[in-house]
Scaffold this motif. Structure first.
Motif, mmCIF file in Angstrom:
data_model
loop_
_atom_site.group_PDB
_atom_site.id
_atom_site.type_symbol
_atom_site.label_atom_id
_atom_site.label_comp_id
_atom_site.label_asym_id
_atom_site.label_seq_id
_atom_site.Cartn_x
_atom_site.Cartn_y
_atom_site.Cartn_z
ATOM 1 N N THR A 21 0.833 -1.194 0.000
ATOM 2 C CA THR A 21 0.000 0.000 0.000
ATOM 3 C C THR A 21 0.875 1.255 0.000
ATOM 4 O O THR A 21 1.939 1.273 0.598
ATOM 5 N N PHE A 22 0.414 2.280 -0.695
ATOM 6 C CA PHE A 22 1.107 3.574 -0.762
ATOM 7 C C PHE A 22 0.903 4.311 0.564
ATOM 8 O O PHE A 22 -0.221 4.532 0.996
ATOM 9 N N PHE A 23 2.005 4.714 1.227
ATOM 10 C CA PHE A 23 1.907 5.519 2.443
ATOM 11 C C PHE A 23 2.829 6.711 2.361
ATOM 12 O O PHE A 23 3.997 6.588 1.972
ATOM 13 N N CYS A 24 2.302 7.840 2.733
ATOM 14 C CA CYS A 24 3.074 9.084 2.716
ATOM 15 C C CYS A 24 2.708 9.882 3.965
ATOM 16 O O CYS A 24 1.523 10.064 4.263
ATOM 17 N N VAL A 25 3.707 10.326 4.718
ATOM 18 C CA VAL A 25 3.478 11.147 5.904
ATOM 19 C C VAL A 25 3.639 12.612 5.527
ATOM 20 O O VAL A 25 4.629 12.990 4.912
ATOM 21 N N ILE A 26 2.636 13.406 5.885
ATOM 22 C CA ILE A 26 2.633 14.833 5.533
ATOM 23 C C ILE A 26 2.642 15.663 6.810
ATOM 24 O O ILE A 26 1.771 15.505 7.667
ATOM 25 N N LYS A 27 3.616 16.537 6.946
ATOM 26 C CA LYS A 27 3.676 17.453 8.080
ATOM 27 C C LYS A 27 3.875 18.866 7.554
ATOM 28 O O LYS A 27 4.815 19.130 6.803
ATOM 29 N N GLU A 28 2.961 19.751 7.927
ATOM 30 C CA GLU A 28 2.991 21.135 7.448
ATOM 31 C C GLU A 28 3.037 21.171 5.927
ATOM 32 O O GLU A 28 3.774 21.954 5.325
ATOM 33 N N GLU A 29 2.240 20.282 5.318
ATOM 34 C CA GLU A 29 2.070 20.173 3.862
ATOM 35 C C GLU A 29 3.340 19.732 3.131
ATOM 36 O O GLU A 29 3.400 19.798 1.907
ATOM 37 N N LYS A 30 4.331 19.258 3.879
ATOM 38 C CA LYS A 30 5.544 18.744 3.251
ATOM 39 C C LYS A 30 5.650 17.237 3.480
ATOM 40 O O LYS A 30 5.194 16.730 4.495
ATOM 41 N N VAL A 31 6.264 16.556 2.526
ATOM 42 C CA VAL A 31 6.445 15.103 2.630
ATOM 43 C C VAL A 31 7.556 14.825 3.646
ATOM 44 O O VAL A 31 8.699 15.234 3.457
ATOM 45 N N SER A 32 7.194 14.133 4.740
ATOM 46 C CA SER A 32 8.172 13.801 5.771
ATOM 47 C C SER A 32 8.655 12.366 5.671
ATOM 48 O O SER A 32 9.729 12.041 6.147
ATOM 49 N N TYR A 33 7.830 11.510 5.058
ATOM 50 C CA TYR A 33 8.207 10.100 4.958
ATOM 51 C C TYR A 33 7.406 9.443 3.856
ATOM 52 O O TYR A 33 6.230 9.752 3.670
ATOM 53 N N LEU A 34 8.042 8.541 3.109
ATOM 54 C CA LEU A 34 7.351 7.698 2.136
ATOM 55 C C LEU A 34 7.838 6.270 2.326
ATOM 56 O O LEU A 34 9.025 6.045 2.574
ATOM 57 N N ASN A 35 6.938 5.321 2.202
ATOM 58 C CA ASN A 35 7.371 3.928 2.273
ATOM 59 C C ASN A 35 7.876 3.479 0.894
ATOM 60 O O ASN A 35 7.822 4.221 -0.085
ATOM 61 N N GLU A 36 8.377 2.248 0.828
ATOM 62 C CA GLU A 36 8.987 1.763 -0.402
ATOM 63 C C GLU A 36 8.003 1.712 -1.564
ATOM 64 O O GLU A 36 8.361 1.961 -2.718
ATOM 65 N N MET A 37 6.739 1.378 -1.264
ATOM 66 C CA MET A 37 5.732 1.314 -2.312
ATOM 67 C C MET A 37 5.528 2.703 -2.935
ATOM 68 O O MET A 37 5.414 2.842 -4.154
ATOM 69 N N ALA A 38 5.469 3.732 -2.102
ATOM 70 C CA ALA A 38 5.287 5.095 -2.611
ATOM 71 C C ALA A 38 6.466 5.525 -3.470
ATOM 72 O O ALA A 38 6.297 6.126 -4.536
ATOM 73 N N ILE A 39 7.669 5.220 -2.999
ATOM 74 C CA ILE A 39 8.873 5.577 -3.761
ATOM 75 C C ILE A 39 8.883 4.848 -5.108
ATOM 76 O O ILE A 39 9.227 5.419 -6.142
ATOM 77 N N HIS A 40 8.475 3.589 -5.094
ATOM 78 C CA HIS A 40 8.433 2.796 -6.327
ATOM 79 C C HIS A 40 7.434 3.383 -7.328
ATOM 80 O O HIS A 40 7.730 3.521 -8.517
#
Length: 296
Positions: A21-40
């Motif tokens: 599953t695609f996961f992306c962490v957003i803090k203050e509208e900026k990308v703070s973390y992406l998992n391997e699926m999101a990067i792929h």
């Protein structure tokens, strides 16, 4: 990095690399973390994708939609279609939802999504896909137990109830839920040596024992393979999980008499606890499947 400042178990599947599953962490509208699926899917690197504004990876026509949801979403949103721009300027279609989580005074968002490309391809090949999916049975016709389709829905609803009790803050959760996967290791041997009727009889007895062991509010489901899924909800004390496991073991440890033969079963049991091991039905099941122990 955000993940260094947050106790990972409270974020569950967002920091597991076992998910598709695609996961992306957003803090203050900026990308703070992406998992391997999101990067792929996005085709970049962790370094190039991290710390940029989330709208930079969203297709222009969907930017206003996401920006509005970031401003107004106060609880887990429904799924909505979202298009992402890859490093090669291609478009990736995902079915996404926003999940706000409060860490102290900070409010962060989890953008969770499923790659829609396989589904879109199927729709092009078969216009009746949606109709066929609608008619997928939630009940296993052979055992009359819920299928994974209904089981996942019940887990999702249980998660919502636990979050509601905790006012949306994972660290405040005091009512836990447990997903258990029981694999029956002997059914194929029983079928080969004693026949299909014997396997059917053993399954019926085992299901009857399981049903008599669990509470009326618990759920037992039957996937296609030789296993069972269990959902135990509203567990106030984690020590009670071991009691649950012991009862399931006892169901298999007592031999089953088929005609004149005594049938002994071996099972393996995998467990996952919300929110420690995951915060979605998919990841809770994956965690339980990846961590089985042979029941003695």
């Amino acid at each position: 990095m955000l993940e260094n400042n947050i106790n990972a178990p409270h974020l569950g599947d967002y920091f597991l690399e076992i998910t598709d599953t695609f996961f992306c962490v957003i803090k203050e509208e900026k990308v703070s973390y992406l998992n391997e699926m999101a990067i792929h899917l996005l085709g970049g690197s962790k370094e190039t994708l991290t710390n940029q504004h989330i709208l930079n990876i969203i297709v222009d026509a969907d930017k206003e939609l996401l920006e509005e949801k970031l401003k107004t979403t106060s609880k887990r949103s429904d799924y909505f279609p979202l298009r992402l721009r890859t490093a090669t300027e291609n478009v990736v279609y995902i079915n996404a939802r926003l999940i706000p989580i409060f860490i102290g005074d900070d409010k962060i968002f989890m953008l969770e999504g499923y790659d829609q490309a396989p589904i879109i391809a199927l729709e092009k090949k078969n216009k009746n896909l949606e109709e066929r999916l609608t008619h997928m049975s939630p009940i296993d016709l052979e055992t009359h137990l819920p299928t994974p389709v209904l089981f996942n829905d019940r887990v999702d609803q249980a998660i919502l109830r636990a979050l509601r009790e905790a006012r949306g803050v994972l660290t405040n959760i005091t009512s836990f839920l447990t997903v258990v996967v029981v694999n029956v290791l002997d059914l194929k041997d029983i079928e080969e040596k004693m026949g299909q009727d014997a396997k059917r009889y053993v399954l019926d007895i085992l299901i009857s024992r399981f049903k008599s062991t669990i509470r009326s509010v618990d759920t037992i489901a039957k996937p296609a393979e030789d296993s069972f899924y269990f959902l135990f909800e509203n567990i106030k004390d984690k020590n009670n999980i071991q009691i649950i496991i012991d009862r399931l073991k006892n169901c298999a440890n007592i031999p089953i008499l088929y005609k004149t033969q005594s049938v002994a079963l071996k099972i393996s049991i995998g467990i996952s606890v919300y929110p420690d091991n995951g915060t979605s039905p998919v990841t809770l099941l994956k965690w339980a499947k990846l961590n089985p122990t042979l029941a003695q």
